[in-house]
Design an enzyme around this catalytic site. Structure first.
Site, short mmCIF file in Angstrom:
data_model
loop_
_atom_site.label_atom_id
_atom_site.label_comp_id
_atom_site.label_asym_id
_atom_site.label_seq_id
_atom_site.Cartn_x
_atom_site.Cartn_y
_atom_site.Cartn_z
N MET A 35 0.84 -1.20 0.00
CA MET A 35 0.00 0.00 0.00
C MET A 35 0.87 1.25 0.00
O MET A 35 1.91 1.26 0.65
CB MET A 35 -0.90 0.01 1.24
CG MET A 35 -2.07 0.94 1.13
SD MET A 35 -3.20 0.76 2.54
CE MET A 35 -2.19 1.34 3.89
N CYS A 36 0.45 2.26 -0.69
CA CYS A 36 1.19 3.52 -0.71
C CYS A 36 1.01 4.24 0.62
O CYS A 36 0.17 3.89 1.43
CB CYS A 36 0.67 4.42 -1.82
SG CYS A 36 0.64 3.64 -3.43
N GLN A 37 1.81 5.26 0.81
CA GLN A 37 1.74 6.07 2.02
C GLN A 37 1.44 7.51 1.63
O GLN A 37 2.10 8.06 0.73
CB GLN A 37 3.08 6.05 2.75
CG GLN A 37 3.48 4.67 3.26
CD GLN A 37 2.85 4.32 4.59
OE1 GLN A 37 2.40 5.20 5.33
NE2 GLN A 37 2.80 3.04 4.90
#
Lengths: 257, 257
Positions: free
Chosen positions: A1-3
Site C-alpha cells: 500500500m502507498c503512504q
C-alpha cells in the site's frame, strides 16, 4: 500500500520532522520503493519534487530533509506500484491548474474497472488509475463551475458526489489541495493530528526521534498533519471513517463534507 | 535580462556541465537573483525544480549540480524580474498539460500592453506577462487542434502565427517543449550548438572548466544546447535571427518554422 502525508497550517511551517519518519517508510520501515513525491505550496506557487527512486536512496529526499521549506500546505506520497509501471510520469503527487490555482493530488489504493470517458480538458500523462481519477475530479469541478465556485459549500458538495462515484471502484484514500484548502478522503486508512497551543513533545514511530514543539512554535500556530498511519506514538491521532471527506484550512478541520 | 538554457538530445544526457556555467549567471557572473527553475523530461514524465533564491545560493541548484539527472529535454531559466514580483508562482519554467503531455515554457524579455482575453482553459497562477503568453500559446494550440494535431507541420504553422501575434508586444525569446520537440523562438538573443561525433573539448565562458565530450559520449549521441548567450568559448554557436522559430528533435534542429 502507498503512504500519504499531508500538512495544512495557518502559518508557513517546515515538514522536516514528519518527513523524517515518513521517508523511512519508503524502503526501510516499510516496502514502498517505487518512487515518491512531495508538493509544497508557498503562496500561490507550488513546488513539486518527484523521484522514481525509493525515498531512502533518493538525493531529492536528502534535499527535502535538509532544506526547511516553509509551506502552508504539503502533500506527499510514497508509491507501491499496483497500477502503472514505475516511471516518473506515474509518480504522485500529480499537479494541474484549475481556475488560476495549482491543484495537487495523491492517492492510496487501487480502483477496479475504472475507465471514465475523459474530455480533452484534463488528460492523464501516465497510466495510473490515480492520475485518471484526478483528471476525473478536476473535469467534474470545472464542468460544474466553469468560472470557479461562488462559495466553498457548492464546491464541497460537487467534490463529495464525484468522490463517491469514483470510490465505488475500490480503495480511494486521497489528499487533494489547492494551497488554501486540503481535502482528505478516506476509504480505509487515513489519520490526522492537529497541533496547537499548548504544544508538547512528539515522538516518531519510525525512528527514535523526539521534538519539543513548544520550542519551535508561537502560541497562535496551528498545524494539522494527515497520514495513512500515525507518524507519532504519543499524540492523539484521529482516524477518519470509511467514506469520510474532510476539508482542512488554516491548520484545522473546518468541514466534514 | 533573464537567462534561458535548453537541451535536446537523442539519448538521455545530464546537463551538469552546461548548468555549471549557467548557474553562475544567477548572481555571480551576471545579475539575475530573482529565482530560477529547471525542468527535466524523463520519458513522458517531467520534473520541475523551482527556487525563488538566486541559483548561486540555492540548495536546489546544489542538488541539480550533484545529481546527474539523465534527460532528453531540459528547459531552465534564471530570472531578472521585470513584470511580476519575486515569488514562486512567478518563477519560470511554467508547466501545463496539453493532449496528455506536459508542456514547459520559459521566456526572456518583456511584453508591453499585452493583456489577451484568456478563456478558462489555461489561466495564469502568477502575474507575469510570461505565464500569460504561455497560457495564450496553449489555448491557441488547443483551439486549433482540440484532440491534438494530426501532423507536426500543422502544429508548427499555428505556433508560428500565435508567436508572431505575441512578439508584436515586445521581446519574446522563449523555449517551449513537450519532451519530444523543443521549440526555440528568438526576438533578440538565443544561440545554440549541436554536439555530435567527432566530439571534442568544450570550455566554459563563466568558469575555467573544460570537459572532453569524447570520453563521455558514444558515437551516435547528439545533443543540442540552446542558451541566451553561448556557454562555451571554443565551440561554434549559431545565433538565431530575430523572428526565427526553430524546432529541435533528437538532438538537432529539424525545422526552421
Amino acid at each position: 500500500m502507498c503512504q500519504l502525508l499531508g500538512m495544512n497550517c495557518n502559518v508557513p511551517t517546515d515538514i522536516c520532522f514528519s518527513f523524517e519518519g515518513f521517508r523511512r517508510r519508503g524502503g526501510l520501515t516499510d516496502h514502498h520503493r517505487d518512487g515518491w513525491g512531495i508538493a509544497f505550496f508557498e503562496g500561490r506557487g507550488c513546488r513539486l519534487f518527484l523521484d522514481a527512486k525509493a525515498t531512502i536512496e533518493s538525493p531529492v529526499a536528502d534535499l527535502v530533509r535538509h532544506y526547511p521549506i516553509h509551506s502552508t500546505q504539503v502533500i506527499a506520497h510514497i508509491r507501491k506500484a499496483t497500477r502503472g509501471r514505475v516511471a516518473l510520469e506515474n509518480t504522485h503527487p500529480f499537479q494541474r491548474e484549475l481556475w488560476g490555482r495549482y491543484w495537487v493530488f495523491a492517492h492510496n489504493g487501487t480502483l477496479e474497472d475504472y475507465a471514465p470517458e475523459l474530455s480533452p480538458l484534463y488528460q492523464p500523462v501516465g497510466d495510473t488509475d490515480s492520475e485518471r481519477a484526478f483528471c476525473h475530479l478536476l473535469e467534474g469541478l470545472r464542468r460544474a463551475f466553469p468560472d470557479g465556485p461562488k462559495e466553498e459549500g457548492a464546491l464541497a458538495s460537487t467534490l463529495r458526489r464525484l468522490t463517491a462515484d469514483i470510490a465505488r471502484h475500490g480503495v480511494f484514500n486521497y489528499l487533494l489541495g489547492n494551497g488554501t484548502t486540503l481535502y482528505a478522503h478516506c476509504s480505509t486508512d487515513l489519520h490526522f493530528v492537529t497541533r496547537q497551543a499548548p504544544f508538547g513533545h512528539a515522538h516518531l514511530v519510525d525512528e527514535d526521534l523526539t521534538v519539543d514543539f513548544s520550542r519551535l512554535t508561537r502560541p497562535d500556530d496551528r498545524v494539522t498533519v494527515i497520514a495513512t498511519q500515525p507518524l507519532t506514538d504519543n499524540e492523539a491521532w484521529t482516524r477518519l471513517a470509511a467514506g469520510q471527506l474532510v476539508a482542512f484550512r488554516g491548520g484545522e478541520a473546518v468541514a466534514d463534507l
